[in-house]
Design an enzyme around this catalytic site. Structure first.
Site, mmCIF file in Angstrom:
data_model
loop_
_atom_site.group_PDB
_atom_site.id
_atom_site.type_symbol
_atom_site.label_atom_id
_atom_site.label_comp_id
_atom_site.label_asym_id
_atom_site.label_seq_id
_atom_site.Cartn_x
_atom_site.Cartn_y
_atom_site.Cartn_z
ATOM 1 N N ASP A 51 0.847 -0.595 0.149
ATOM 2 C CA ASP A 51 0.237 -0.037 0.005
ATOM 3 C C ASP A 51 0.415 1.324 -0.165
ATOM 4 O O ASP A 51 1.997 1.059 -0.062
ATOM 5 C CB ASP A 51 -0.500 0.303 0.784
ATOM 6 C CG ASP A 51 -1.830 1.659 1.123
ATOM 7 O OD1 ASP A 51 -2.237 1.876 0.227
ATOM 8 O OD2 ASP A 51 -1.507 2.168 2.113
ATOM 9 N N ASP A 87 -0.689 5.430 1.238
ATOM 10 C CA ASP A 87 -0.174 6.003 2.155
ATOM 11 C C ASP A 87 -0.221 5.084 3.697
ATOM 12 O O ASP A 87 -1.092 4.497 3.490
ATOM 13 C CB ASP A 87 -1.977 6.283 2.000
ATOM 14 C CG ASP A 87 -1.742 7.864 1.138
ATOM 15 O OD1 ASP A 87 -0.948 8.237 0.715
ATOM 16 O OD2 ASP A 87 -3.332 7.861 0.507
#
Length: 349
Positions: free
Chosen positions: A113, A115
């Protein structure tokens, strides 16, 4: 051999049906499709050096409601093309439709991922620093609707353009987001491993411009073989136009992206291209929308949830409610160095 679980079991689905949860990128307070698929198109080093401190501190919160329901059918959606005269950075964002140029000898596949995983903030929160007074007006914030965060961010980007915020302004903010603790060490580890070890993929519900800006400034772009995110390019008026990555039937995820759909599709495609499965699949994330793809991991695979963040809490809740239904080995992390330690042991097996 490692691999994805064929389907989320009906029992696990029953657990999911009973819970609604928020995608909240909080620091813990205690204890197809017009999609953007960017390839690693660089053959040499990029500006910036992994390990260079990235500045800026900002405690941001990004909420989005999800319903933990099953359903993973991908639907294609049509998006408007780039307008004539678009200032898209096509040299930086390579739109690819297949993975045929990736070596087939990789032993492991690792997903990241972006963020609150690679970077220590939420890029959508950080871009608000470019707004007048570094905040959004209430009338704009009030337009948010649960499950439609992508559409809300499109309005935010339009507002920023109306306020005179430029491409350079946004890129500068993205470049200064700090990496998560130990993450640069983890990326450096992946960079220096033998080429047959890791195939590295970034999967994010941010957008391609934010991600590419940070990765290139950090000198980390060439580590990633593919980047999947909501496509975002600047139009002739200087506005960053973002489109949804795809459409799908997963009721637990936002309407613009189900990461489990992307993971399943990518693994199936690559397994066919390679002629064999990966030895193990790893997933490094933090948010509630990282829990959905982690459900598809098999018992030899490893989920790396950021400790005490939503992904970790959801995995823990699933283990407690339905022992054995979450298949992957779970290794929580507070620093990327903990991920490095586990990967070192696994690749030596």
């Amino acid at each position: 051999m490692g691999g994805l679980v064929g389907a989320v079991t009906s029992t696990a689905a029953a657990v999911c049906l009973s819970v609604t949860y928020k995608r909240a990128y909080h620091r813990p307070t205690g204890g197809t499709l017009p999609h953007s698929e960017s390839g690693s198109d660089q053959t040499g080093p990029t500006p910036g050096i992994i390990g260079t401190p990235l500045l800026t501190q900002h405690n941001g919160i990004r909420n989005q409601e999800f319903s933990r329901n099953p359903g993973l059918t991908l639907k294609t959606v049509e998006g408007e093309g780039d307008p004539p005269g678009s200032r898209s950075r096509r040299s930086e964002i390579t739109m690819a439709s297949n993975s045929a140029n990736i070596s087939s000898d990789k032993r492991f596949l690792i997903f990241f991922d972006f963020d609150e995983t690679i970077v220590d903030e939420t890029s959508d929160d950080m871009v608000v620093q470019a707004a007048p007074g570094q905040h959004l007006p209430d009338w704009l914030k009030d337009t948010y609707q649960p499950g439609r965060y992508n559409e809300y961010m499109q309005r935010v980007l339009a507002y920023l353009a109306e306020q005179g915020v430029t491409e350079s302004d946004i890129r500068s903010i993205m470049e200064k987001i700090p990496a998560s603790p130990g993450m640069l060490t983890l990326l450096q580890f992946l960079r220096t491993r033998p080429p047959q070890d890791f195939e590295v993929v970034l999967l994010s519900d941010a957008n391609s411009f934010f991600i590419e800006s940070w990765l290139r400034r950090a000198g980390a772009r060439q580590i990633f073989h593919r980047v999947f995110s909501n496509p975002a390019t600047f139009n002739k008026d200087g506005r960053l136009v973002m489109r949804p990555f795809h459409s799908h039937d997963c009721a637990r995820c936002p309407n613009n992206m189900c990461k489990q759909v992307v993971v399943r599709d990518y693994v199936a495609r690559r397994t066919q291209e390679r002629g064999r499965p990966y030895q193990r699949i790893f997933y490094v994330g933090d948010g509630a929308n990282d829990f959905c793809p982690a459900l598809a991991l098999g018992p030899r695979d490893v989920a790396f949830p950021r400790r005490d963040f939503p992904m970790h809490r959801l995995i823990t809740e699933t283990h407690e409610a339905m022992p054995g239904e979450f298949k992957a080995v779970t290794v929580p992390w507070a620093s990327g160095e903990e991920v490095v330690q586990r990967l070192r042991r696994l690749v030596a097996e």
